[in-house]
Design a protein around this motif. Structure first.
Motif, PDB file in Angstrom:
ATOM      1  N   ARG A 158     -20.426  17.881 -25.218  1.00  0.00           N
ATOM      2  CA  ARG A 158     -20.396  16.943 -24.097  1.00  0.00           C
ATOM      3  C   ARG A 158     -21.772  16.743 -23.484  1.00  0.00           C
ATOM      4  O   ARG A 158     -22.046  15.698 -22.889  1.00  0.00           O
ATOM      5  N   THR A 159     -22.639  17.741 -23.611  1.00  0.00           N
ATOM      6  CA  THR A 159     -24.037  17.541 -23.226  1.00  0.00           C
ATOM      7  C   THR A 159     -24.632  16.400 -24.039  1.00  0.00           C
ATOM      8  O   THR A 159     -25.289  15.498 -23.500  1.00  0.00           O
ATOM      9  N   SER A 180     -25.207  16.117 -13.649  1.00  0.00           N
ATOM     10  CA  SER A 180     -23.855  16.653 -13.804  1.00  0.00           C
ATOM     11  C   SER A 180     -23.935  18.152 -13.554  1.00  0.00           C
ATOM     12  O   SER A 180     -24.651  18.861 -14.263  1.00  0.00           O
ATOM     13  N   THR A 233     -21.855  20.485 -14.166  1.00  0.00           N
ATOM     14  CA  THR A 233     -21.364  21.259 -15.302  1.00  0.00           C
ATOM     15  C   THR A 233     -21.547  20.461 -16.590  1.00  0.00           C
ATOM     16  O   THR A 233     -21.872  19.267 -16.559  1.00  0.00           O
ATOM     17  N   ARG A 234     -21.287  21.141 -17.691  1.00  0.00           N
ATOM     18  CA  ARG A 234     -21.362  20.500 -19.005  1.00  0.00           C
ATOM     19  C   ARG A 234     -19.981  20.184 -19.577  1.00  0.00           C
ATOM     20  O   ARG A 234     -19.857  19.844 -20.755  1.00  0.00           O
ATOM     21  N   PRO A 276     -19.445  15.715 -17.099  1.00  0.00           N
ATOM     22  CA  PRO A 276     -19.618  14.578 -18.002  1.00  0.00           C
ATOM     23  C   PRO A 276     -18.421  13.643 -17.838  1.00  0.00           C
ATOM     24  O   PRO A 276     -17.271  14.106 -17.866  1.00  0.00           O
ATOM     25  N   PHE A 321     -28.725  18.821 -15.477  1.00  0.00           N
ATOM     26  CA  PHE A 321     -27.568  19.697 -15.292  1.00  0.00           C
ATOM     27  C   PHE A 321     -27.937  20.835 -14.346  1.00  0.00           C
ATOM     28  O   PHE A 321     -29.118  21.157 -14.170  1.00  0.00           O
ATOM     29  N   PRO A 355     -31.532  19.086 -19.796  1.00  0.00           N
ATOM     30  CA  PRO A 355     -30.276  18.832 -20.511  1.00  0.00           C
ATOM     31  C   PRO A 355     -30.148  19.638 -21.798  1.00  0.00           C
ATOM     32  O   PRO A 355     -29.049  20.003 -22.199  1.00  0.00           O
ATOM     33  N   GLU A 356     -31.254  19.907 -22.462  1.00  0.00           N
ATOM     34  CA  GLU A 356     -31.231  20.653 -23.715  1.00  0.00           C
ATOM     35  C   GLU A 356     -32.616  21.233 -23.957  1.00  0.00           C
ATOM     36  O   GLU A 356     -33.559  20.969 -23.210  1.00  0.00           O
ATOM     37  N   GLY A 387     -19.030  22.393 -24.489  1.00  0.00           N
ATOM     38  CA  GLY A 387     -20.104  22.095 -23.554  1.00  0.00           C
ATOM     39  C   GLY A 387     -21.328  21.518 -24.236  1.00  0.00           C
ATOM     40  O   GLY A 387     -21.977  20.602 -23.714  1.00  0.00           O
ATOM     41  N   ASP A 427     -17.470  22.213 -20.092  1.00  0.00           N
ATOM     42  CA  ASP A 427     -17.029  23.250 -21.028  1.00  0.00           C
ATOM     43  C   ASP A 427     -15.548  23.603 -20.896  1.00  0.00           C
ATOM     44  O   ASP A 427     -14.928  24.111 -21.835  1.00  0.00           O
TER      45      ASP A 427
END
Length: 854
Positions: free
Chosen positions: A115-116, A92, A94-95, A69, A132, A471-472, A112, A97
């Motif tokens: 920032r997500t 991205s 990574t997140r 991010p 991600f 992403p989620e 993490g 973290d």
């Protein structure tokens, strides 16, 4: 830490894998809307509607790949989406973290998640989409080789290939070079893996298990988006580079690309990345890494981004222009007849992935031209298994468009309730429709999907292929609305489509106004311990406070357990759950064993023959949607061999850490010194004062009041300053003598330690520091050590180095000043103390306990 989901089980709460049988349907439209939602979508202005129509005039996709991010080029993304009308996604790996939080205490998994959401909010500003990989940000890495070793590089490569095959980009762009090595190892690794994925995604022999769901995909070209960052002297020879002038002004939005990009980048608030807007000409440069060579210097020439690339769609641009011509900015619904005909035409070809995305975009445009606003509000924020649910659909159409709606309430995409009959909307009349349902006992308990299983140092474990890249979590409680539009205005043909909207809980704050939170599915009760870590310096018992938050009702039992040697009193308690988010405060006594030991105390709740072992954590900031985490309910308990004395400590909070609370558990009395108190407080009463991480980056008053801290040291105080970023220091005079923080760090948490001044008090009293005290450190040894200091005064105590690098000795430097002591340390105490590392505690106590100089 295991993050997971509760199941109905007779034994310990087990992690249940997601059973998203509906995920294929979700992914069909996943790429169109991957932005976080803080509230229901608001209506667009007329100029925004025209802007969205303009974006429809081109088709195509671009994928931007980097490591973290904030690595994404928001200026380029803003241009591609809003000027060129090209669907653009940022992947991205990574997140984020492993970074540090500038605005709060979040670390690791919590950071993490935060920032997500910051990335998703950035995409909601610039219009891009977000992906991600499963790579875990394990902290700063100096080489791509180390990064690829700690990550499972094959699995990360498979994630990139998966996203390429799903998203089907025409062009792939990396932020970093696969060969430039003077940057973060994650950065270089992201470019190396992107380069491999460019070829692998098209090869059916690579990751053939994916071909059950998707097909190979060959992007046309791969570019590196270079900049002056990659040139040490700041001078870049642009001859031979491909380029775009992205400095476009968009009158329909009243903003330029640089203004949108600044708003997007400023969403990275946990990193302190607010930026000013850039206006006017702005060149972006590219180096081709693979694929088709462009004509001239235009990267877009590698493929056709016009509608005529799709069979039988040559007429679409003219149809869009006809809709624009009919659109009256004072009455956008006048264009709905033309838009309806365009919609029905495109729908015939929606088997094409590019057309399908435009069909979804056009659905939004139709609703916005009609002025439709819809929100689904649950009367309860938290729902548990077998719970009743009541959702109020509020919907209004202020124009004379003939619209009828039908809706179903879905939980895990299984129907839980529905409207009795379709409802026709009346012009400018707000309709309130109540839908009731029941939460199934088989419903999944929500939580961030990548935290479901225990991660490795380098990877999150995600078994479900369909979830990878998301992403989620998809919204779990949604209202599925079927719209039927026909008749007025402008001879609108019959148009039908379906749209999912998330179900929110809403309340009214006297300051903020309407505040929305997503409706969540939770266990009937969660156990929230007051602390995640208990540290014992002696044999005395400590109180553990736990709050049981109940969402269901009935009798339950809470039980605590720990390994042999630890005594918990009482071991269990019967409780009466009242539901409605009510809390039951409970106190337990924890007595440590005689010998040093690290253990985990487990907390479970038994109800109706089922066992639950979750706590609830809330991450709530104004710039992102509220986030709910459901980690396992447990407490790390550490009995350590450590000597302390009862002292009064003043703590200056910096970017945020948990050290004050942790020192209190050792028996110290800790008082927070606020910025406004720095100029007036009686500092000499403190036995030691500690500046939190990045205090000299974040506390503006230190620019003016640092001299009082130096006087405090001179008069006999101990002042300990933890690491500061060398960028944007509020003052260059941190200590009593010259000292220059720099980007010097030791990333290997197990790097060998050499004691430079073995007899120094800081290494001997009250605790004798040995090699064993540096065992079990997490993520890193330290960061932002000073690279230069006044060698006539400061004494370096430790030397260390990463593999293949020369030793550094700035991790811990001390000096006497008058009757007191000044300490500057880049050692990552802010990570090690919350992780319960005994040696870090022993060394930190020694710094606090440094004696006065006679």
């Amino acid at each position: 830490m295991i993050w997971g989901l509760c199941s109905n089980s007779q034994s310990m709460c087990k992690i249940r894998p997601f059973r998203f049988f509906w995920i294929v349907l979700f992914l069909a439209f996943y790429f169109i809307n991957t932005s976080a939602q803080k509230a229901p979508d608001k209506n667009w202005s007329s100029s925004r509607i025209v802007h969205e129509l303009e974006k429809m005039k081109h088709v195509g996709r671009i994928l931007y790949i980097a490591a973290h991010p904030d690595d994404e080029n928001t200026q380029l993304i803003s241009y591609l989406v809003n000027v060129k009308g090209i669907e653009t996604a940022y992947m991205s790996l990574t997140r984020g973290d492993g970074g540090q939080d500038l605005i709060g205490p979040e670390v690791r998994e919590e950071l993490g998640v935060m920032r997500t959401e910051e990335l998703l909010m950035a995409r909601s500003v610039d219009g891009g989409e977000q992906f991600f990989s499963r790579a875990n940000d394990f902290g700063f890495s100096k080489t791509a080789k180390e990064t690829m070793h700690i990550w499972d590089s094959t699995e990360v490569l498979s994630d990139i290939v998966w996203v390429i095959r799903k998203f089907k980009p025409d062009i792939i762009i990396t932020r970093f070079s696969p060969t430039y090595t003077k940057t973060h190892g994650h950065h270089t690794a992201s470019a190396i893996l992107a380069q491999k994925a460019f070829t692998a995604a098209a090869d059916p022999r690579q990751f053939p298990e994916q071909l059950k769901y998707i097909q190979p995909w060959q992007a046309m070209s791969l570019f590196w988006n270079t900049s002056t960052f990659f040139f040490q002297d700041g001078k870049m020879d642009t001859a031979g580079l491909y380029y775009i002038n992205i400095g476009t002004y968009m009158p329909l939005l009243g903003k330029g690309v640089g203004e949108i990009a600044a708003e997007s980048r400023s969403m990275h608030k946990s990193q302190g990345f607010g930026v000013s807007a850039r206006r006017g000409n702005n060149m972006e440069y590219f180096v081709q890494l693979a694929g088709k060579k462009p004509d001239g210097r235009d990267i877009f020439s590698v493929t056709n981004f016009n509608w005529n690339r799709i069979n039988k769609c040559d007429s679409v641009p003219a149809m869009i222009e006809d809709s624009e011509a009919k659109l009256d900015v004072l009455n956008p619904s006048a264009a709905m007849g033309s838009l309806g005909r365009l919609y029905n035409f495109l729908y015939q070809y929606s088997g094409n992935y590019l057309v399908a995305a435009k069909v979804k975009q056009l659905q939004e445009i139709l609703l916005e031209c009609a002025g439709v606003y819809a929100e689904a509000i649950s009367i309860k924020q938290y729902l548990t298994l077998k719970d009743s649910i009541t959702v109020n659909l509020g919907i209004i159409c202020p124009t004379d468009t003939r619209i009828s709606v039908d809706a179903s309430l879905l939980i895990d995409n299984i129907e839980a309730g529905k409207m009795s009959n379709p409802v026709s909307l009346t012009q400018n009349e707000n309709k309130n429709i109540t839908i009731r349902g029941l939460v199934s006992e088989n419903t999944t308990i929500t939580g961030p999907y990548w935290l479901e299983n225990e991660p490795t140092v380098g990877m999150y474990i995600v078994g479900d292929q369909w979830m990878r890249g998301l992403p989620e979590n998809p919204h779990q409680v949604i209202l599925h609305i079927k719209y039927t539009l026909d008749g007025l205005p402008s001879n609108l043909p019959l148009v039908t489509f379906e749209k999912d909207i998330p179900v929110f809980y809403k309340n009214t704050d006297p300051v903020k106004g309407e505040v929305y939170s997503l409706t969540r599915i939770v266990p009937p009760a969660v156990a929230n311990p007051e602390t995640k870590l208990m540290v014992f310096a002696g044999k005395e018992a400590q109180k553990l406070a736990i709050k049981v938050k109940s969402f269901g009702k009935g009798k339950a039992t809470i039980k605590l357990s720990a390994p042999a040697g630890w005594v918990i009193t009482p071991a269990s308690l019967d409780i009466d759950l009242k539901g409605n988010s009510s809390e039951i405060p409970l106190d337990f006594s924890v007595t440590p064993p005689a010998n040093a030991q690290i253990a985990t105390l487990l907390i479970v709740i038994e109800k109706d023959g089922n066992t639950y072992n979750r706590s609830l954590e809330d991450i709530n900031y104004d710039h992102i949607p509220e986030q709910m985490l459901l980690p396992k309910s447990r407490v790390k308990v550490v009995k350590m061999d450590i000597k302390t004395s009862h002292k009064l400590i003043g703590y200056i909070n910096g970017a945020g850490d948990d050290i004050p609370q942790l020192l209190s558990e050792l028996g110290y009395k800790v008082e927070i010194i606020t910025p406004s108190q720095l100029g007036t407080a009686n500092l000499i009463k403190y036995d030691a004062i500690i500046a939190g991480v990045r205090a000299y980056n974040t506390v503006e008053r230190l620019k003016y009041d640092n001299h009082r801290l130096m006087e405090y040291v001179k008069n006999g105080g101990n002042y300990i300053v933890q690491y500061n970023n060398n960028f944007r220091l509020v003052t260059d005079s941190i200590g009593p003598y010259y000292l220059h923080p720099a980007n010097v760090r030791t990333t290997e948490e197990d790097s060998k330690i050499t004691f430079l001044n073995k007899n120094n008090t800081a290494l001997n009293k009250p605790n004798k520091i040995t090699d064993a005290d540096f065992d079990g450190w997490v993520q890193e040894r330290g960061l932002y050590y000073p690279d230069k200091w006044d060698t006539t005064h400061y004494v370096p105590l430790l030397e260390m180095h990463d593999t293949g690098e020369p030793p550094v000795d700035g991790a811990l430097v001390v000096t006497k000043h008058g009757k007191g002591n000044f300490v500057y340390t880049g050692l990552s105490f802010f990570r090690e103390l919350p992780a319960g590392v005994p040696g870090a505690y022993r060394l930190f106590v020694n710094l606090i306990e440094l004696p006065k100089n006679e």
